[in-house]
Design a protein around this motif. Sequence first.
Motif, PDB file in Angstrom:
ATOM      1  N   GLN A  30     -38.226  36.029 -41.803  1.00 25.89           N
ATOM      2  CA  GLN A  30     -37.236  34.868 -41.513  1.00 25.89           C
ATOM      3  C   GLN A  30     -36.386  35.196 -40.310  1.00 25.89           C
ATOM      4  O   GLN A  30     -36.120  36.359 -40.277  1.00 25.89           O
ATOM      5  CB  GLN A  30     -36.312  34.671 -42.827  1.00 25.89           C
ATOM      6  N   THR A  82     -36.813  27.386 -53.621  1.00 24.60           N
ATOM      7  CA  THR A  82     -38.264  27.990 -53.795  1.00 24.60           C
ATOM      8  C   THR A  82     -39.071  26.901 -54.575  1.00 24.60           C
ATOM      9  O   THR A  82     -38.579  26.298 -55.392  1.00 24.60           O
ATOM     10  CB  THR A  82     -37.966  29.200 -54.755  1.00 24.60           C
ATOM     11  N   ASN A  95     -40.865  32.576 -46.692  1.00 24.95           N
ATOM     12  CA  ASN A  95     -40.437  32.482 -48.323  1.00 24.95           C
ATOM     13  C   ASN A  95     -41.744  32.380 -49.151  1.00 24.95           C
ATOM     14  O   ASN A  95     -41.915  32.980 -50.096  1.00 24.95           O
ATOM     15  CB  ASN A  95     -39.228  31.731 -48.318  1.00 24.95           C
ATOM     16  N   ASN A 142     -43.429  34.832 -51.596  1.00 28.41           N
ATOM     17  CA  ASN A 142     -43.254  34.550 -52.843  1.00 28.41           C
ATOM     18  C   ASN A 142     -44.628  34.128 -53.770  1.00 28.41           C
ATOM     19  O   ASN A 142     -44.453  33.843 -54.973  1.00 28.41           O
ATOM     20  CB  ASN A 142     -42.081  33.617 -53.361  1.00 28.41           C
TER      21      ASN A 142
HETATM   22  C1  LIG Z   1     -38.598  34.479 -52.663  1.00 27.96           C
HETATM   23  O1  LIG Z   1     -38.557  35.343 -51.218  1.00 27.96           O
HETATM   24  C2  LIG Z   1     -37.377  35.459 -50.684  1.00 27.96           C
HETATM   25  C3  LIG Z   1     -37.730  36.237 -49.557  1.00 27.96           C
HETATM   26  O2  LIG Z   1     -38.281  35.659 -48.568  1.00 27.96           O
HETATM   27  C4  LIG Z   1     -36.513  36.136 -51.737  1.00 27.96           C
HETATM   28  O3  LIG Z   1     -35.149  36.481 -51.406  1.00 27.96           O
HETATM   29  C5  LIG Z   1     -36.629  35.445 -53.092  1.00 27.96           C
HETATM   30  O4  LIG Z   1     -35.931  36.313 -54.040  1.00 27.96           O
HETATM   31  C6  LIG Z   1     -38.030  35.090 -53.732  1.00 27.96           C
HETATM   32  N1  LIG Z   1     -37.768  34.537 -54.741  1.00 27.96           N
HETATM   33  C7  LIG Z   1     -38.442  34.488 -56.051  1.00 27.96           C
HETATM   34  C8  LIG Z   1     -38.409  33.841 -57.005  1.00 27.96           C
HETATM   35  O5  LIG Z   1     -39.560  35.576 -55.753  1.00 27.96           O
END
Ligand SMILES: *[C@@H]1O[C@H](CO)[C@@H](O)[C@H](O)[C@H]1NC(C)=O
Length: 436
Positions: free
Chosen positions: A38, A49, A208, A212
């Motif tokens: 990012q 998310t 993200n 994830n």
């Molecule tokens: C999703 O990714 C972001 C980083 O890009 C992170 O801060 C966040 O905690 C993640 N959320 C989950 C549910 O894994």
Amino acid sequence: MSTSTFLSAFLLAASSVRLAAAATALVFEPPSTGPLVQTANYTSFSNTTLNDKTVVKGKVFNRIIHVWLENTDFATAASTPTFESLAEKGILLTSHHSVTHPSEPNYIASAGGDFFGAGDDNMYHIPSNISSVVDLLEDKGISWASYQENMPTGGFYGFDYTATNYIQPGAAPYTYYMRKHNPLVIFDAVSQDPDRVKRIRTFNDFANDVVNGTLPQWIFVTPNMVNDAHDTTIDFAASFLEYWLLPLLTDPRVNGEDTLILLTFDENHTSTEQNTVFALAIGNAVPHNLRGTTDDTVYTHYSLLSTVQANWNLKSLGRQDTNATVSNVFSFVAEKTGYKNVHVPVNEVPMFNLSGVAPGPLNSAAFVPFAAPNLKARGAGGGSVFIRPGLNEKLTAASLPPPVDLTALNKTTPWQMSPETTSGKDIIPCAGSSCP
Ligand SMILES: *[C@@H]1O[C@H](CO)[C@@H](O)[C@H](O)[C@H]1NC(C)=O
Ligand SMILES: *[C@@H]1O[C@H](CO)[C@@H](O)[C@H](O)[C@H]1NC(C)=O
Ligand SMILES: *[C@@H]1O[C@H](CO)[C@@H](O)[C@H](O)[C@H]1NC(C)=O
Ligand SMILES: *[C@@H]1O[C@H](CO)[C@@H](O)[C@H](O)[C@H]1NC(C)=O
Ligand SMILES: *[C@@H]1O[C@H](CO)[C@@H](O)[C@H](O)[C@H]1NC(C)=O
Ligand SMILES: *[C@@H]1O[C@H](CO)[C@@H](O)[C@H](O)[C@H]1NC(C)=O
Ligand SMILES: *[C@@H]1O[C@H](CO)[C@@H](O)[C@H](O)[C@H]1NC(C)=O
Ligand SMILES: *[C@@H]1O[C@H](CO)[C@@H](O)[C@H](O)[C@H]1NC(C)=O
């Protein structure tokens, strides 16, 4: 002056012109240290998310990623090294067509199965009783998202957005984002729905979602106004692909076993000729024996809809997505799904370089109201035509009044909004005639 003195004076002048041009031409700069990192260059950071749990199996692919670049003739892209080497990994579609000029109607067509008469890049919205690919996908539980580079926040509604200039630090801020390249935000059925609008996402959201493991199944990617070649050159766009697409091709979180990536251009550059664009099917879903081959079947941007419909047995929009002449399914998908493409002889390919001449609700010079789709149509997915709430099924194309020239009355179509009121601003989404 002797010929040789004249020549060297001429060459000197020519080379200083070239130097001057080089000094002002934009040179690619990466917006971040990598496509999955990012960056503040994209204005906001991801704070939502996606939480899709199920993967709906398709017959040929489980994920499709559309990547759209801008305004380039087929031959220009096909002779650029990055595109040439990408073509070795995929199927080059040598007779793929945009459906009109300029940009916005092509993006609208790819999502809605029609461009509704639009012949310019004005700020439009489409009423909520009009369906788009989103309805067809959700009907079968298929997850989706659109990722818009340099859109400042998720679900941004404004006409454009001007941000800190990261290409030329210290130079004036630059308009990297334009709504005309963001097809789904134009449909009220998407932008006015709080759950759906979350799926119009930024490139920081993309990072993200990949990290994830929540990248959806149907994806539309719009690079910013420099990276997509709109304000720059094909070489600039090629550098962007080297930075962004190439590493993602080897990332199984993006290019999984069953991923199809469709890299294309919104429209051809030379509008006095047929609107053929470079279109390449790559990704791991492309059969090994077809990599590095070409396919000269006649396709258009409506084929993007019919191909997705065939893959997942979706309903149709009952618009040009069901017009067999302009919606052939990509051959390798047609073969595996049993869809029979039509052969369109070269001299019978419709001219797709016309602009602003089709009557429609988004054409102020030849305005007709929105018509219901053809409810008897059958598309490549075999299902019925999707009907959205509020659709007046009796308003068939044949029942509509003749086109009216609203511009002669100093009026514009009611579906046009004022960009001035929304430029750079994320205005509160509006409904119907209450829109600014
Ligand atoms: C999703 O990714 C972001 C980083 O890009 C992170 O801060 C966040 O905690 C993640 N959320 C989950 C549910 O894994
Ligand atoms: C923004 O882009 C510039 C140009 O590539 C780069 O030098 C800078 O590090 C980027 N900033 C961030 C926060 O990623
Ligand atoms: C998420 O980000 C957007 C824009 O960057 C902001 O308007 C919104 O308040 C943020 N939401 C949360 C929960 O932080
Ligand atoms: C599109 O590109 C192809 C190949 O360069 C060319 O033959 C065709 O005339 C072009 N059409 C337009 C509208 O530029
Ligand atoms: C569209 O392309 C054809 C074939 O090149 C050409 O004859 C025609 O004039 C073009 N139409 C427009 C509106 O430029
Ligand atoms: C199908 O597409 C062709 C070529 O653009 C067009 O001439 C024809 O009118 C279309 N048919 C319908 C029913 O829209
Ligand atoms: C769709 O909704 C708009 C706005 O309410 C309305 O004007 C139009 O008649 C409707 N069209 C159809 C085909 O239902
Ligand atoms: C349209 O506006 C122009 C000036 O903006 C004016 O001259 C013309 O009379 C107007 N036409 C109508 C039909 O109102």
